[in-house]
Motif scaffolding. Sequence first.
Motif, PDB file in Angstrom:
ATOM      1  N   MET A   1       0.838  -1.182   0.000  1.00  0.00           N
ATOM      2  CA  MET A   1       0.000   0.000   0.000  1.00  0.00           C
ATOM      3  C   MET A   1       0.885   1.248   0.000  1.00  0.00           C
ATOM      4  N   ASN A   2       0.419   2.301  -0.688  1.00  0.00           N
ATOM      5  CA  ASN A   2       1.134   3.570  -0.721  1.00  0.00           C
ATOM      6  C   ASN A   2       0.489   4.575   0.224  1.00  0.00           C
ATOM      7  N   LEU A   3       1.279   5.515   0.706  1.00  0.00           N
ATOM      8  CA  LEU A   3       0.748   6.535   1.616  1.00  0.00           C
ATOM      9  C   LEU A   3      -0.377   7.334   0.974  1.00  0.00           C
ATOM     10  N   ASN A   4      -0.285   7.591  -0.316  1.00  0.00           N
ATOM     11  CA  ASN A   4      -1.332   8.369  -0.972  1.00  0.00           C
ATOM     12  C   ASN A   4      -2.699   7.703  -0.886  1.00  0.00           C
ATOM     13  N   GLU A   5      -2.708   6.373  -0.761  1.00  0.00           N
ATOM     14  CA  GLU A   5      -3.973   5.652  -0.641  1.00  0.00           C
ATOM     15  C   GLU A   5      -4.666   5.923   0.694  1.00  0.00           C
ATOM     16  N   LEU A   6      -3.900   6.376   1.689  1.00  0.00           N
ATOM     17  CA  LEU A   6      -4.493   6.649   2.999  1.00  0.00           C
ATOM     18  C   LEU A   6      -5.471   7.818   2.954  1.00  0.00           C
ATOM     19  N   ILE A   7      -5.283   8.711   2.006  1.00  0.00           N
ATOM     20  CA  ILE A   7      -6.165   9.878   1.908  1.00  0.00           C
ATOM     21  C   ILE A   7      -7.609   9.443   1.681  1.00  0.00           C
ATOM     22  N   ASN A   8      -7.782   8.321   0.978  1.00  0.00           N
ATOM     23  CA  ASN A   8      -9.127   7.813   0.721  1.00  0.00           C
ATOM     24  C   ASN A   8      -9.740   7.150   1.948  1.00  0.00           C
ATOM     25  N   LEU A   9      -8.907   6.795   2.915  1.00  0.00           N
ATOM     26  CA  LEU A   9      -9.398   6.099   4.105  1.00  0.00           C
ATOM     27  C   LEU A   9      -9.684   7.049   5.258  1.00  0.00           C
ATOM     28  N   VAL A  10      -8.787   7.983   5.472  1.00  0.00           N
ATOM     29  CA  VAL A  10      -8.935   8.955   6.566  1.00  0.00           C
ATOM     30  C   VAL A  10      -8.662  10.343   6.001  1.00  0.00           C
ATOM     31  N   PRO A  11      -9.632  11.246   6.037  1.00  0.00           N
ATOM     32  CA  PRO A  11      -9.428  12.574   5.465  1.00  0.00           C
ATOM     33  C   PRO A  11      -8.556  13.463   6.357  1.00  0.00           C
TER      34      PRO A  11
END
Length: 299
Positions: A1-11
């Motif tokens: 998983m990439n850090l950029n994908e976290l934006i979709n999980l937690v704003p």
Amino acid sequence: MNLNELINLVPKIEVINDSEFNALGMATTIFNDEKVLAFLADEKFLNAICENKNIVALITTKEIYNKRIIPENLGLVLADNPKLFFYEIHNILSEREFYWKKFNNSIAESAVISDGAYIEDHSVIIGENSIIEPGVVVHSGSIIGDNVIVRSGSKIGTNGFQFLNVGDKVVSVKTGGRAIIKDNVEIQHNCCVDRGVLGGDTILFEYVKLDNFVHIAHDDIIGERTLITAGVKLAGRVIIGSDCWIGVNATITNGISIGNNSKITLGAVVTRSIPANSTVSGNFAIDHAKFIEFIKSIR
């Protein structure tokens, strides 16, 4: 998983430097080959993070980032509360099978499973010739090897005790790891073996023996042939080497290590790591010979 994908999980986060990771962990956690995402809420822990070569990405505050003290090679996410965000991500990833994927139970035909035992309906392995007695509960995420005996009343793969205090509420941290019981382990009556929390594993290696009423907390690792006697309590992330003896009602605090061939005497309270071939006694535990000298001095 990439850090950029976290934006979709937690704003409400800001990715400064993208990076790929496949595990979450603390600065002092021991890893194998994982690429680890950690958090830094206090810069006094920066040295520990820099020394842990498995940490490839970091969650921290804008204030710490602006000091330009974080190595440029680390992936970086900014959050108002790095620790809270870290555990929020962990809880979400646990639900999404980030750490391990569910699978159908695999129970060897030669295993003897009591009708009075309860085995959860997925993600359990029980090996050849293992014995599961009445009253045992085996939760999902439990991997039990060959020739293992689990006596009545014991629980395998239970939730780890991990909570986060955030102001006026307490956040429950999900248990994302597994409990692995290697071959020829014997677990006596009414013991509890938690799964790992942050995707790591609680592991009992070959020929470990647990007496009655032992608690093995999340992410503990117990080396081969170690004997743990009745009433022992291990906090989380404890590493015990091979061929150790842990005496009756001993207590070992979280995050420390006990070296190979060491002995913890009955009732000892161990609050710091112990090198190999040691014997310690007392509350707080010290070298056994020094403890005996002290006892003699006060008689």
